[in-house]
Design an enzyme around this catalytic site. Structure first.
Site, mmCIF file in Angstrom:
data_model
loop_
_atom_site.group_PDB
_atom_site.id
_atom_site.type_symbol
_atom_site.label_atom_id
_atom_site.label_comp_id
_atom_site.label_asym_id
_atom_site.label_seq_id
_atom_site.Cartn_x
_atom_site.Cartn_y
_atom_site.Cartn_z
ATOM 1 N N PHE A 136 12.291 9.073 -0.834
ATOM 2 C CA PHE A 136 10.947 8.751 -0.346
ATOM 3 C C PHE A 136 11.026 8.776 1.185
ATOM 4 O O PHE A 136 11.966 8.247 1.770
ATOM 5 C CB PHE A 136 10.575 7.351 -0.851
ATOM 6 C CG PHE A 136 9.158 6.949 -0.583
ATOM 7 C CD1 PHE A 136 8.147 7.256 -1.482
ATOM 8 C CD2 PHE A 136 8.831 6.246 0.570
ATOM 9 C CE1 PHE A 136 6.835 6.874 -1.223
ATOM 10 C CE2 PHE A 136 7.520 5.868 0.832
ATOM 11 C CZ PHE A 136 6.520 6.186 -0.070
ATOM 12 N N ASP A 205 17.365 1.373 -3.188
ATOM 13 C CA ASP A 205 15.918 1.178 -3.139
ATOM 14 C C ASP A 205 15.407 1.155 -4.581
ATOM 15 O O ASP A 205 15.535 2.145 -5.307
ATOM 16 C CB ASP A 205 15.278 2.326 -2.346
ATOM 17 C CG ASP A 205 13.779 2.134 -2.185
ATOM 18 O OD1 ASP A 205 13.142 1.604 -3.111
ATOM 19 O OD2 ASP A 205 13.233 2.552 -1.142
ATOM 20 N N TYR A 230 4.377 -4.108 -5.410
ATOM 21 C CA TYR A 230 3.015 -3.714 -5.797
ATOM 22 C C TYR A 230 2.999 -2.583 -6.822
ATOM 23 O O TYR A 230 1.938 -2.144 -7.225
ATOM 24 C CB TYR A 230 2.171 -3.339 -4.573
ATOM 25 C CG TYR A 230 2.813 -2.357 -3.620
ATOM 26 C CD1 TYR A 230 2.844 -1.002 -3.904
ATOM 27 C CD2 TYR A 230 3.392 -2.793 -2.434
ATOM 28 C CE1 TYR A 230 3.444 -0.108 -3.051
ATOM 29 C CE2 TYR A 230 3.996 -1.902 -1.561
ATOM 30 C CZ TYR A 230 4.026 -0.565 -1.873
ATOM 31 O OH TYR A 230 4.625 0.311 -1.022
ATOM 32 N N LYS A 231 4.184 -2.098 -7.227
ATOM 33 C CA LYS A 231 4.235 -1.053 -8.261
ATOM 34 C C LYS A 231 4.394 -1.733 -9.624
ATOM 35 O O LYS A 231 3.461 -2.367 -10.087
ATOM 36 C CB LYS A 231 5.339 -0.058 -7.912
ATOM 37 C CG LYS A 231 4.985 0.731 -6.639
ATOM 38 C CD LYS A 231 6.098 1.593 -6.087
ATOM 39 C CE LYS A 231 5.645 2.270 -4.792
ATOM 40 N NZ LYS A 231 6.752 2.819 -4.017
ATOM 41 N N ARG A 379 1.654 13.240 -11.391
ATOM 42 C CA ARG A 379 2.574 12.130 -11.676
ATOM 43 C C ARG A 379 1.883 11.119 -12.586
ATOM 44 O O ARG A 379 0.757 10.692 -12.316
ATOM 45 C CB ARG A 379 2.923 11.470 -10.337
ATOM 46 C CG ARG A 379 4.357 11.061 -10.191
ATOM 47 C CD ARG A 379 4.624 10.568 -8.796
ATOM 48 N NE ARG A 379 3.704 9.516 -8.378
ATOM 49 C CZ ARG A 379 4.046 8.472 -7.634
ATOM 50 N NH1 ARG A 379 5.287 8.324 -7.238
ATOM 51 N NH2 ARG A 379 3.159 7.583 -7.265
HETATM 52 C C1 LIG Z 1 6.710 2.932 -2.605
HETATM 53 C C2 LIG Z 1 8.002 3.158 -1.916
HETATM 54 C C3 LIG Z 1 8.234 2.660 -0.642
HETATM 55 C C4 LIG Z 1 7.122 1.966 0.087
HETATM 56 O O1 LIG Z 1 7.489 1.394 1.279
HETATM 57 P P1 LIG Z 1 6.432 0.457 2.036
HETATM 58 O O2 LIG Z 1 7.142 -0.029 3.197
HETATM 59 O O3 LIG Z 1 6.017 -0.585 1.049
HETATM 60 O O4 LIG Z 1 5.242 1.299 2.366
HETATM 61 C C5 LIG Z 1 9.490 2.829 -0.092
HETATM 62 N N1 LIG Z 1 10.471 3.473 -0.762
HETATM 63 C C6 LIG Z 1 10.266 3.995 -1.989
HETATM 64 C C7 LIG Z 1 11.370 4.685 -2.712
HETATM 65 C C8 LIG Z 1 9.018 3.861 -2.599
HETATM 66 O O5 LIG Z 1 8.819 4.381 -3.792
#
Ligand SMILES: *Cc1c(COP(=O)(O)O)cnc(C)c1O
Length: 408
Positions: A136, A205, A230-231, A379
């Site tokens: 990501f 992560d 939040y997921k 997705r």
């Molecule tokens: C959703 C997600 C993030 C989000 O990071 P934020 O700081 O909350 O915006 C980071 N890493 C991964 C792998 C994600 O899926």
């Protein structure tokens, strides 16, 4: 076993729903009628207890108790208390997780913290930060900055090539547990052990795994981990993320953001910094209480729900979705980029398709909400707490209905 025909699939969906022990959990959520929600891997649904709890926090705890709530309503200790609520979902003992800030900020703390742990061992020859090349984006951006600050060099590595890339120069490895685009689940136990055998530390992560499948942070001796809430944890838009610090690293963890909330005696207002013990030293400044307490209420849906049962249902949902897509969608119209093997699959299915952006727009117009990821990926996230098999069948059938007339 019913046939692999549209009629057979809808009968089977009903049978699978009837046999599903987690079916009733859907009542713990407020979902709009008529919508199939397959985007819980981006923004989890609203759980039923949250609106009243937020109203109480605002009206009574803030409005009436005012500043007394830092103590009397437990605001001050919320980051560690809620960390302990998340802990069993990711296989951590109490005292190892602290909640606050965004995932991006926690990545920064974890990566710089990990680099400092390695440096403190006097391991000067270790100058590489290995980063999942498919990561990501925010993880990659933060890793580049953390590396610049700590004198490390970022080495992008395809996850499959990670074991071969490890060596005496590896300081830290940053990996995504589940790839956000393809839904591929990486081998956390195996890669963590390989990194350790090479003398490196790991940062995982968990954004796309926590709440969807067992993680086993303590059991697999992960060093540091971050994740968002939040997921699959349904904490609400922008709810605070978390940082895990293995117990064996806590005493030496040297946060690059040592705000006053992480001080051993924050209210002594001392000029000199002395870190608190434990995961608490991952705190920074005053926590975002409204968001944090909404998250706490959202975690109530997990009461009595083993994450292993969630995982079993998640795999059954994604298996069934792939089967329905095969029956409903004309051959060759979409191609799954999500691994078939259960050991390599997270809780989503990603389909590559011509005109994916248009297809998703049309799906959403018909009440099937997934998302589109650049350049050509549809997705679909499957949150076992509130998605059922009839939802899955309807989503695939709708995709089949529109795929004939939305072209590339
Ligand atoms: C959703 C997600 C993030 C989000 O990071 P934020 O700081 O909350 O915006 C980071 N890493 C991964 C792998 C994600 O899926």
């Amino acid at each position: 076993m019913s046939e692999r025909t549209p009629n057979g699939l809808s009968i089977r969906a009903a049978e699978l729903d009837a046999a599903d022990d987690l079916r009733k959990l859907r009542e713990r959520f407020l979902l709009p009628e008529g919508v199939v929600y397959l985007d819980g891997n981006s923004l989890g649904a609203l759980s039923a207890g949250v609106p009243d709890r937020v109203a109480d926090v605002v009206g009574r705890e803030w409005g009436e108790l005012l500043i007394r709530s830092w103590d009397e309503s437990g605001w001050w200790t919320a980051p560690q208390r809620i960390g302990d609520r998340i802990a069993p979902l990711v296989g951590a003992a109490p005292g190892r997780i602290v909640v606050g800030d965004s995932t991006s900020v926690n990545l920064f703390k974890a990566l710089v913290g990990a680099a400092r742990l390695v440096a403190a061992r006097g391991d000067a020859g270790r100058d590489e930060l290995l980063v999942d090349a498919t990561t990501f984006p925010t993880d990659g951006y933060i890793a580049a900055s953390a590396a610049r600050m700590t004198g490390l060099k970022v080495v992008p590595v395809e996850p499959a090539a990670l074991p071969a890339a490890l060596g005496p120069r590896t300081a830290v490895v940053l990996m995504n547990h589940v790839d956000y685009r393809s839904g591929r689940l990486h081998d956390l136990p195996g890669l963590t052990a390989a990194a350790h055998a090479a003398g490196a530390l790991t940062v995982w992560d968990l954004c796309h795994s926590a709440g969807a499948l067992p993680v086993g942070l303590d059991a697999h001796r992960v060093d540091l981990a971050v994740g968002c809430t939040y997921k699959y944890l349904n904490g609400g838009p922008g709810s605070p993320a978390y940082l895990y610090i293995a117990e064996r690293h806590q005493a030496a963890f040297d946060s690059p953001l040592p705000g006053w909330n992480s001080h051993a005696e924050p209210f002594a207002m001392a000029p000199g910094y002395v870190p608190a013990d434990g995961a608490l030293r991952g705190r920074v400044g005053t926590p975002d209480i409204l968001s944090m307490l909404a998250l706490e209420a959202a975690l109530d849906v997990w009461d009595g729900v083993p994450v292993e049962a969630v995982r079993a249902k998640s795999l059954a949902l994604t298996d069934f979705f792939l089967e329905c897509v095969e029956v409903y969608v004309p051959a060759g119209r979409v191609e799954s980029v999500t691994p078939v093997a259960h050991a390599e699959r997270g809780s989503q299915v990603a389909l590559r398709a011509e005109g994916a952006a248009e297809l998703m727009k049309e799906l959403i117009a018909r009440g099937v909400i997934g998302d589109f990821r650049h350049p050509d990926v549809l997705r679909f996230g499957f949150t076992p707490l509130y998605v059922g098999f009839a939802d899955v069948e309807r989503a695939a059938r709708t995709l089949g209905d529109i795929s004939g007339h939305v072209s590339g």
